[in-house]
Write a protein that holds these residues in place. Structure first.
Motif, mmCIF file in Angstrom:
data_model
loop_
_atom_site.group_PDB
_atom_site.id
_atom_site.type_symbol
_atom_site.label_atom_id
_atom_site.label_comp_id
_atom_site.label_asym_id
_atom_site.label_seq_id
_atom_site.Cartn_x
_atom_site.Cartn_y
_atom_site.Cartn_z
ATOM 1 N N MET A 74 -8.617 35.532 -41.104
ATOM 2 C CA MET A 74 -8.099 35.917 -39.900
ATOM 3 C C MET A 74 -8.941 36.287 -38.752
ATOM 4 O O MET A 74 -8.494 35.895 -37.472
ATOM 5 N N TYR A 75 -10.245 36.937 -39.014
ATOM 6 C CA TYR A 75 -11.058 37.357 -38.108
ATOM 7 C C TYR A 75 -12.439 37.126 -38.682
ATOM 8 O O TYR A 75 -12.747 38.203 -39.509
ATOM 9 N N ASP A 76 -13.459 36.184 -38.396
ATOM 10 C CA ASP A 76 -14.591 35.934 -39.033
ATOM 11 C C ASP A 76 -15.333 37.282 -38.980
ATOM 12 O O ASP A 76 -16.548 37.015 -39.668
ATOM 13 N N ALA A 77 -15.342 38.058 -38.089
ATOM 14 C CA ALA A 77 -16.266 39.198 -37.575
ATOM 15 C C ALA A 77 -15.888 40.463 -38.603
ATOM 16 O O ALA A 77 -16.581 41.333 -38.705
ATOM 17 N N TYR A 78 -14.808 40.191 -39.567
ATOM 18 C CA TYR A 78 -14.255 41.468 -40.286
ATOM 19 C C TYR A 78 -15.478 41.714 -41.266
ATOM 20 O O TYR A 78 -15.743 40.981 -41.836
ATOM 21 N N GLN A 176 3.084 55.632 -39.187
ATOM 22 C CA GLN A 176 2.431 55.312 -37.769
ATOM 23 C C GLN A 176 0.971 55.416 -37.842
ATOM 24 O O GLN A 176 0.425 54.928 -36.917
ATOM 25 N N LEU A 177 0.268 55.611 -38.790
ATOM 26 C CA LEU A 177 -1.241 55.654 -38.849
ATOM 27 C C LEU A 177 -1.681 54.272 -38.525
ATOM 28 O O LEU A 177 -2.903 54.081 -37.943
ATOM 29 N N GLY A 178 -1.239 53.088 -39.265
ATOM 30 C CA GLY A 178 -1.762 51.735 -38.759
ATOM 31 C C GLY A 178 -1.898 51.445 -37.545
ATOM 32 O O GLY A 178 -2.977 50.873 -37.074
ATOM 33 N N ASP A 179 -0.822 52.044 -36.545
ATOM 34 C CA ASP A 179 -1.201 51.771 -35.318
ATOM 35 C C ASP A 179 -1.985 52.818 -34.397
ATOM 36 O O ASP A 179 -2.792 52.055 -33.456
ATOM 37 N N VAL A 180 -2.397 53.875 -35.034
ATOM 38 C CA VAL A 180 -3.698 54.704 -34.600
ATOM 39 C C VAL A 180 -4.773 54.038 -35.150
ATOM 40 O O VAL A 180 -5.545 53.849 -34.253
ATOM 41 N N LEU A 181 -4.803 53.491 -36.213
ATOM 42 C CA LEU A 181 -6.251 52.647 -36.571
ATOM 43 C C LEU A 181 -6.423 51.562 -35.747
ATOM 44 O O LEU A 181 -7.558 51.329 -35.412
ATOM 45 N N ALA A 182 -5.312 50.968 -35.468
ATOM 46 C CA ALA A 182 -5.636 49.537 -34.524
ATOM 47 C C ALA A 182 -6.159 49.884 -33.188
ATOM 48 O O ALA A 182 -6.947 49.207 -32.391
ATOM 49 N N LEU A 183 -5.563 50.851 -32.603
ATOM 50 C CA LEU A 183 -6.064 51.251 -31.370
ATOM 51 C C LEU A 183 -7.578 51.848 -31.541
ATOM 52 O O LEU A 183 -8.311 51.523 -30.494
ATOM 53 N N MET A 184 -7.856 52.582 -32.403
ATOM 54 C CA MET A 184 -9.263 53.226 -32.359
ATOM 55 C C MET A 184 -10.226 52.329 -33.168
ATOM 56 O O MET A 184 -11.429 52.543 -32.742
ATOM 57 N N ASP A 186 -12.516 50.296 -36.166
ATOM 58 C CA ASP A 186 -13.264 50.805 -37.222
ATOM 59 C C ASP A 186 -14.683 50.074 -37.174
ATOM 60 O O ASP A 186 -14.767 49.156 -37.553
ATOM 61 N N SER A 187 -15.592 50.926 -36.651
ATOM 62 C CA SER A 187 -16.991 50.150 -36.498
ATOM 63 C C SER A 187 -17.506 49.911 -38.113
ATOM 64 O O SER A 187 -18.343 48.841 -38.115
ATOM 65 N N VAL A 188 -17.173 50.565 -39.089
ATOM 66 C CA VAL A 188 -17.747 50.139 -40.413
ATOM 67 C C VAL A 188 -17.149 48.933 -40.753
ATOM 68 O O VAL A 188 -17.928 48.085 -41.331
ATOM 69 N N ASP A 189 -15.843 48.593 -40.645
ATOM 70 C CA ASP A 189 -15.011 47.487 -40.996
ATOM 71 C C ASP A 189 -15.285 46.423 -39.848
ATOM 72 O O ASP A 189 -14.713 45.361 -40.250
ATOM 73 N N ASN A 190 -15.621 47.039 -38.703
ATOM 74 C CA ASN A 190 -15.919 45.893 -37.576
ATOM 75 C C ASN A 190 -14.318 45.484 -37.292
ATOM 76 O O ASN A 190 -14.191 44.241 -37.049
ATOM 77 N N VAL A 191 -13.547 46.397 -37.224
ATOM 78 C CA VAL A 191 -12.139 46.274 -36.603
ATOM 79 C C VAL A 191 -12.290 46.684 -35.258
ATOM 80 O O VAL A 191 -12.803 47.745 -35.012
ATOM 81 N N PRO A 192 -12.084 45.697 -34.342
ATOM 82 C CA PRO A 192 -12.239 45.763 -32.907
ATOM 83 C C PRO A 192 -11.634 47.176 -32.150
ATOM 84 O O PRO A 192 -12.345 47.915 -31.415
ATOM 85 N N GLY A 193 -10.240 47.031 -32.410
ATOM 86 C CA GLY A 193 -9.612 48.171 -31.465
ATOM 87 C C GLY A 193 -9.643 48.169 -30.188
ATOM 88 O O GLY A 193 -9.852 46.873 -29.643
ATOM 89 N N ILE A 194 -9.474 49.410 -29.389
ATOM 90 C CA ILE A 194 -9.336 49.096 -27.880
ATOM 91 C C ILE A 194 -10.823 49.996 -27.483
ATOM 92 O O ILE A 194 -11.005 51.162 -27.920
ATOM 93 N N PRO A 195 -11.727 49.372 -26.694
ATOM 94 C CA PRO A 195 -12.892 50.178 -26.318
ATOM 95 C C PRO A 195 -12.596 51.426 -25.823
ATOM 96 O O PRO A 195 -11.694 51.375 -24.880
ATOM 97 N N SER A 241 -6.253 43.893 -34.705
ATOM 98 C CA SER A 241 -6.646 44.937 -35.453
ATOM 99 C C SER A 241 -5.622 45.632 -36.249
ATOM 100 O O SER A 241 -5.642 45.837 -37.271
ATOM 101 N N ARG A 242 -4.519 45.538 -35.572
ATOM 102 C CA ARG A 242 -3.151 45.913 -36.380
ATOM 103 C C ARG A 242 -2.856 45.146 -37.715
ATOM 104 O O ARG A 242 -2.554 45.597 -38.820
ATOM 105 N N ARG A 243 -3.178 43.817 -37.483
ATOM 106 C CA ARG A 243 -3.002 42.904 -38.759
ATOM 107 C C ARG A 243 -4.214 43.125 -39.712
ATOM 108 O O ARG A 243 -3.861 43.013 -40.702
ATOM 109 N N LEU A 244 -5.290 43.574 -39.049
ATOM 110 C CA LEU A 244 -6.417 43.780 -39.949
ATOM 111 C C LEU A 244 -6.259 44.961 -40.956
ATOM 112 O O LEU A 244 -6.562 45.033 -41.867
ATOM 113 N N VAL A 245 -5.649 45.848 -40.248
ATOM 114 C CA VAL A 245 -5.712 47.304 -40.952
ATOM 115 C C VAL A 245 -4.340 47.385 -41.916
ATOM 116 O O VAL A 245 -4.101 48.442 -42.781
ATOM 117 N N ALA A 246 -3.230 46.654 -41.620
ATOM 118 C CA ALA A 246 -2.093 46.426 -42.407
ATOM 119 C C ALA A 246 -2.353 46.049 -43.749
ATOM 120 O O ALA A 246 -3.355 45.296 -44.170
#
Length: 299
Positions: A74-78, A176-184, A186-195, A241-246
């Motif tokens: 889905m995201y090769d930088a994951y 609702q946690l998935g939505d929060v995780l998508a916005l913020m 995750d640098s460890v998993d390289n989930v981009p989120g919103i800067p 990011s929302r799809r990655l954290v789901a």
């Protein structure tokens, strides 16, 4: 008849905790076994605790099969920023699987999926069957699964966690946690989120607008700010990011729920494993075959 209670142990979390908590150790064959020893001790401690507490009727240890999953497609930088496992930990992975089987416990892993997805799928199936579920982990991603009948247990802090914990830590309900995780992100998993958006701002947005999608749709009408610009400019990355954290909770279960029934832990395989590695203190604790393994019986 008592309600079935499934415990799902996040084995991958155990492995890294064990590795970082203990100094390097080698067994009598000269192999590095610090993580193996720590993992075995932690699993034993869990067994001992559960035997005395609200014991499970079913239990499985869940592990990651490999590093490549559907999220990489889905995201090769994951997880691209993650360093490889320490060199002396890699040869311990097969031995940790052996340790799990030495306890005669199911050891579940599936290529292409993360342990979190397996845990999510078993949780969904167990809840649908009317079971209670306890996830043995402290992983924030797994907190999305907390609901009536599902809690988490952090063995390091001896703490059970429900929706109140998620609300106190993240400011939202578990669903609702998935939505929060998508916005913020995750640098460890390289989930981009919103800067520029951290946990508090993410929680505020989700509380105010109700969902990630609603917040993104409202962005053009928000007061002009750097946050508004970033929400507009990086909306697609937030959706990714929302799809990655789901958590993928619709897998075919590798083993049927009923096969996870706990029947007690026989001494012989565990004793053979401990003898092979020369874990003398654990062998002494097991009574060196002279008595039943009371400490690790789930009866």
């Amino acid at each position: 008849m008592a309600q079935n209670h499934l415990y799902l142990v996040d084995g991958s979390g155990y492995i890294f905790r064990a590795y970082h908590q203990l100094p390097p150790l080698t067994n009598r064959h000269g192999q590095p076994v610090g993580a193996v020893y720590g993992y075995t001790t932690m699993l034993w401690k869990l067994a001992d605790e559960l035997g005395k507490a609200e014991g499970p009727t079913h239990l499985a240890v869940v592990l990651d099969k490999g590093s490549h999953t559907f999220r990489n497609d889905m995201y090769d930088a994951y997880k691209a920023n993650r360093p490889p496992p320490p060199e002396d930990l890699v040869p311990q992975f097969p031995m940790i699987r052996d340790a799990t089987r030495a306890f005669s416990l199911p050891c579940i892993e599936e290529a292409g999926f993360e342990a979190d997805d397996i845990i999510a799928s078993y949780t969904r199936a167990a809840v649908a069957a009317g079971w209670h579920v306890t996830i043995v982990s402290s992983d924030k991603d797994l907190m999305q699964l907390i609901q009536p009948g599902v809690d988490m247990y952090d063995t390091m802090k001896n703490e059970r966690r429900g929706a109140d914990y998620v609300m106190a830590k993240f400011g939202v309900q578990p669903e609702q946690l998935g939505d929060v995780l998508a916005l913020m992100g995750d640098s460890v998993d390289n989930v981009p989120g919103i800067p520029g958006i951290g946990p508090k701002t993410a929680a505020k947005l989700i509380t105010e607008y109700g969902s990630l999608e609603a917040a993104l749709e409202a962005a053009p009408s928000m007061k002009k700010s750097k946050m508004q610009e970033n929400l507009i400019e990086h909306a697609d990355m937030a959706r990714l990011s929302r799809r990655l954290v789901a958590l993928h909770d619709a897998m075919d279960l590798p083993e049927p729920l009923d096969d996870l029934t706990l029947k007690g832990i026989p001494l012989e395989p565990l004793q053979a494993f401990l003898e092979h590695h020369g874990f003398k203190s654990l062998l002494a604790r097991a009574g060196a075959g002279e008595q039943r393994l009371e400490a690790v019986m789930f009866e």
